[in-house]
Scaffold this active site. Structure first.
Site, mmCIF file in Angstrom:
data_model
loop_
_atom_site.group_PDB
_atom_site.id
_atom_site.type_symbol
_atom_site.label_atom_id
_atom_site.label_comp_id
_atom_site.label_asym_id
_atom_site.label_seq_id
_atom_site.Cartn_x
_atom_site.Cartn_y
_atom_site.Cartn_z
ATOM 1 C CE LYS A 1 -2.022 2.968 1.982
ATOM 2 N NZ LYS A 1 -1.831 4.405 1.619
ATOM 3 C CD GLU B 1 12.521 0.558 8.574
ATOM 4 O OE1 GLU B 1 12.379 1.290 7.592
ATOM 5 O OE2 GLU B 1 13.284 -0.416 8.588
ATOM 6 C CB CYS C 1 12.731 9.050 8.749
ATOM 7 S SG CYS C 1 13.896 7.868 8.051
ATOM 8 C CD GLU D 1 8.914 13.013 12.132
ATOM 9 O OE1 GLU D 1 7.748 12.575 12.177
ATOM 10 O OE2 GLU D 1 9.862 12.356 11.668
HETATM 11 P P1 NAD Z 1 1.933 8.294 7.626
HETATM 12 O O1 NAD Z 1 2.088 7.524 8.872
HETATM 13 O O2 NAD Z 1 0.958 9.392 7.570
HETATM 14 O O3 NAD Z 1 1.536 7.320 6.421
HETATM 15 C C1 NAD Z 1 2.319 6.192 6.085
HETATM 16 C C2 NAD Z 1 1.431 5.177 5.388
HETATM 17 O O4 NAD Z 1 0.486 4.657 6.311
HETATM 18 C C3 NAD Z 1 0.630 5.744 4.222
HETATM 19 O O5 NAD Z 1 0.624 4.788 3.191
HETATM 20 C C4 NAD Z 1 -0.760 5.906 4.817
HETATM 21 O O6 NAD Z 1 -1.792 5.869 3.872
HETATM 22 C C5 NAD Z 1 -0.813 4.699 5.740
HETATM 23 N N1 NAD Z 1 -1.760 4.797 6.848
HETATM 24 C C6 NAD Z 1 -2.145 5.906 7.519
HETATM 25 N N2 NAD Z 1 -2.997 5.571 8.522
HETATM 26 C C7 NAD Z 1 -3.138 4.222 8.480
HETATM 27 C C8 NAD Z 1 -3.887 3.277 9.247
HETATM 28 N N3 NAD Z 1 -4.628 3.654 10.290
HETATM 29 N N4 NAD Z 1 -3.802 1.978 8.908
HETATM 30 C C9 NAD Z 1 -3.033 1.568 7.882
HETATM 31 N N5 NAD Z 1 -2.311 2.421 7.108
HETATM 32 C C10 NAD Z 1 -2.350 3.727 7.412
HETATM 33 O O7 NAD Z 1 3.397 8.792 7.261
HETATM 34 P P2 NAD Z 1 3.835 9.757 6.059
HETATM 35 O O8 NAD Z 1 3.293 11.121 6.334
HETATM 36 O O9 NAD Z 1 3.493 9.086 4.772
HETATM 37 O O10 NAD Z 1 5.434 9.761 6.195
HETATM 38 C C11 NAD Z 1 6.137 10.647 7.003
HETATM 39 C C12 NAD Z 1 6.480 9.999 8.326
HETATM 40 O O11 NAD Z 1 7.205 8.798 8.086
HETATM 41 C C13 NAD Z 1 7.388 10.829 9.220
HETATM 42 O O12 NAD Z 1 6.963 10.702 10.548
HETATM 43 C C14 NAD Z 1 8.752 10.160 9.061
HETATM 44 O O13 NAD Z 1 9.636 10.347 10.131
HETATM 45 C C15 NAD Z 1 8.351 8.738 8.920
HETATM 46 N N6 NAD Z 1 9.400 7.953 8.259
HETATM 47 C C16 NAD Z 1 10.142 7.086 9.018
HETATM 48 C C17 NAD Z 1 11.165 6.340 8.419
HETATM 49 C C18 NAD Z 1 12.040 5.383 9.210
HETATM 50 O O14 NAD Z 1 12.768 4.616 8.587
HETATM 51 N N7 NAD Z 1 12.013 5.399 10.530
HETATM 52 C C19 NAD Z 1 11.398 6.489 7.048
HETATM 53 C C20 NAD Z 1 10.614 7.384 6.323
HETATM 54 C C21 NAD Z 1 9.603 8.111 6.937
HETATM 55 O O1 6OD Z 2 18.344 3.858 3.661
HETATM 56 C C1 6OD Z 2 17.410 3.154 4.054
HETATM 57 O O2 6OD Z 2 17.401 1.924 3.902
HETATM 58 C C2 6OD Z 2 16.277 3.777 4.727
HETATM 59 N N1 6OD Z 2 15.350 2.944 5.222
HETATM 60 C C3 6OD Z 2 16.195 5.124 4.813
HETATM 61 C C4 6OD Z 2 15.152 5.830 5.443
HETATM 62 C C5 6OD Z 2 15.018 7.152 5.247
HETATM 63 C C6 6OD Z 2 13.947 7.880 5.832
HETATM 64 O O3 6OD Z 2 13.393 8.812 5.320
#
Ligand code: NAD
Ligand code: 6OD
Length: 503
Positions: free
Chosen positions: A195, A271, A305, A407
């Protein structure tokens, strides 16, 4: 300040509109429409660029059934060597269609072509090759055991796929983060229902064509588009035919997914968000620390992130460091992705811009000194409808302010002075998140000491976002649960079975 209505992907009527590309679900090896469509708008200028088929509960069910059938059928019967060959063919397919993936990723995100060319798309291919190599080369354990009769016993372990894996993805590095999970999941013999974020549907959909061309059996890779609650995200994570869920996104969403996964006691890999600190000691290589900190604050318009939103600078170099950061931030030209001079793209959507701008306003209300930025850049008329914000630096607030705690996920950072190593370690750790840190120092002992003391999953010394895909990746505290990368991915994507043979 330029104001406009929020224009994140919104639900619409079925059908397609002039100029908007249809983006379909990919189920059982075929592209399928659905009864509902939603809009995808460009972050650059708010133009409608795609109409996306929103998967219904029935569509998700069809995807899960296709994934289960593939497990029981052609995919489940392959040897590791055959799977590895197919994953190499998928990686080659991404490389062959590099320009198509690049165009799709840049259209969905508005990010500079130079960034997507060097990071997003190459990593999309590498994620398949690296995990194909891991499963090919990593042995499982075995133990010889003494028994009272003297004949002994032999224990050995084998790995088996966990089954159908639900892969829920964010929008910031869409292809990179999706393949970071799909690569190891398939390498381990699972099938997937992906998804993608509603904001970035295109590269996941395009990967279906590559899977078919590579000869990956139908049903192994499925893509369902839509939103979270009440839509495809919820339908995937609550589906009883999904055996495990891997997620990247916000911490709050991760918690909701964990609750959904509790039904059926299904494993999750999460993550999640971060509020990452850079720690700059006075003995650092000044130019390298400036270059690295500018990258960690502003790459991908701060939507990484691992990015830095808190910069702790040792007091003797504080003023000089802030001045150099300001100069670097002001050199970042906003512009169209394909222009060589473009240093920063827009945020993903107006919805996200509203959130980031609310923090820009809050910082001022709380008494921050705005070193640079703080608003929306002046742009040519053809970009003014986009989701742009200025790279922004603040000083003058402490660790207890929401600007230091929460954040924001934008191109911004709070810069704060510190006086001692013990003090800065305590302050960096006084946060609910624990994803990553970057430590800038030429003192080797201190580098090791501080890296060990900071409560994060990933600590960089004199670098940032330098990735070896064999290493463990994940967050401490509220930044995540579990580790992926190299052999650590096998822990999540396989069941380790011990077989004990009495001799
Ligand atoms: P988000 O949590 O809003 O959405 C992520 C995904 O989850 C989307 O596909 C969304 O449609 C889906 N989703 C939302 N609510 C849901 C539910 N209740 N059930 C199932 N699916 C659901 O995140 P975003 O805004 O797309 O991304 C930004 C966030 O992601 C930031 O907080 C960032 O720090 C984090 N992030 C973390 C990492 C990591 O590796 N730790 C990497 C990239 C992004
Ligand atoms: O480099 C990667 O494998 C990884 N998961 C990066 C995540 C970046 C977050 O925005």
């Amino acid at each position: 300040m330029y104001e406009t209505e929020p224009t994140a992907a919104v639900r619409g009527e079925p059908g397609s509109q002039a100029g908007a590309k249809p983006v379909r679900n990919f189920i059982d090896g075929e592209y399928r429409d659905s009864g509902r469509w939603f809009d995808k708008r460009s972050p650059l200028d708010n133009a409608l660029i795609a109409r996306v088929a929103e998967a219904s509960r029935e569509d998700v069910d069809a995807a899960v059934r296709a994934a289960r059938a593939a497990l029981a059928g052609p995919w489940g019967g392959l040897t590791i060597a055959q799977r590895v060959d197919l994953l190499y063919a998928v990686a080659d397919g991404i490389e062959r269609r590099f320009d198509d993936f690049l165009a799709a990723e840049v259209a969905d995100t508005g990010k500079p072509v130079s960034l997507a060319r060097h990071i997003d798309i190459p990593r999309g291919a590498a994620n398949f090759k690296v995990f194909a190599d891991v499963v090919k080369n990593v042995p499982a354990e075995s133990f010889e055991m003494a028994t009272p009769d003297g004949a002994g016993a032999l224990n050995y372990a084998i790995r088996r796929p966990v089954g159908v894996v639900g892969v829920i993805c964010p929008w910031n590095l869409p292809l990179l983060l999706m393949t970071w999970k799909v690569g190891p999941a398939l390498a381990c013999g699972n099938t997937v229902v992906v998804k993608p974020s509603e904001e970035t549907p295109q590269t996941a959909a395009l990967l279906g064509e590559v899977m078919n061309a590579a000869g990956v059996p139908r049903g192994v890779y499925n893509v369902v588009h839509g939103f979270g609650p009440g839509s495809a995200g919820e339908f995937v994570t609550t589906h009883p035919g999904v055996n495990a869920i891997t997620f990247t996104g916000e911490t709050r969403t991760g918690a909701a997914i964990m609750k959904a996964a509790a039904d059926g006691a299904r494993p999750v890999s999460l993550e999640m968000g971060g509020k990452n600190a850079a720690i700059v000691f006075a003995d650092c290589d000044f130019d390298a620390a400036i270059e690295g900190t500018l990258r960690s604050c502003f790459s991908n318009a701060g939507q990484v992130c691992l990015g830095t939103e808190r910069v702790y600078v040792e007091r003797p170099i504080f003023e000089r460091f802030v001045a150099a950061l300001k100069e670097g931030a002001e050199r970042l030209r906003p512009g169209r992705p394909e222009e060589a001079a473009t240093g920063i793209g827009p945020l993903i959507s107006h919805e996200h811009r509203n959130k980031v701008l609310s923090y820009y306003r809050k910082a001022v209300e709380l008494g921050a000194t705005v070193v640079t930025g703080g608003g929306v850049p002046d742009l040519p008329a053809n970009l003014r409808e986009g989701a742009w914000v200025q790279p922004t630096l603040w000083t003058g607030l402490g660790d207890d302010s929401p600007i230091a705690r929460e954040e924001i996920f934008g191109p911004c950072a709070l810069v704060m002075p510190f006086d001692s190593e013990a003090e800065v370690v305590g302050r960096a750790n006084a946060n609910a998140y624990g994803l990553a840190t970057a430590i800038w120092t030429t003192n080797l002992s201190r580098a090791h000491r501080v890296a060990a003391a900071i409560e994060v999953g990933i600590a960089w010394v004199n670098s940032w976002f330098l990735r070896d895909l064999r290493t463990a990746f994940g967050g401490a505290k509220q930044s995540g649960i579990g580790r992926e990368g190299g052999v650590h991915s096998l822990e999540f994507y396989t069941e380790l079975k011990n077989i004990c043979v009495k001799l």
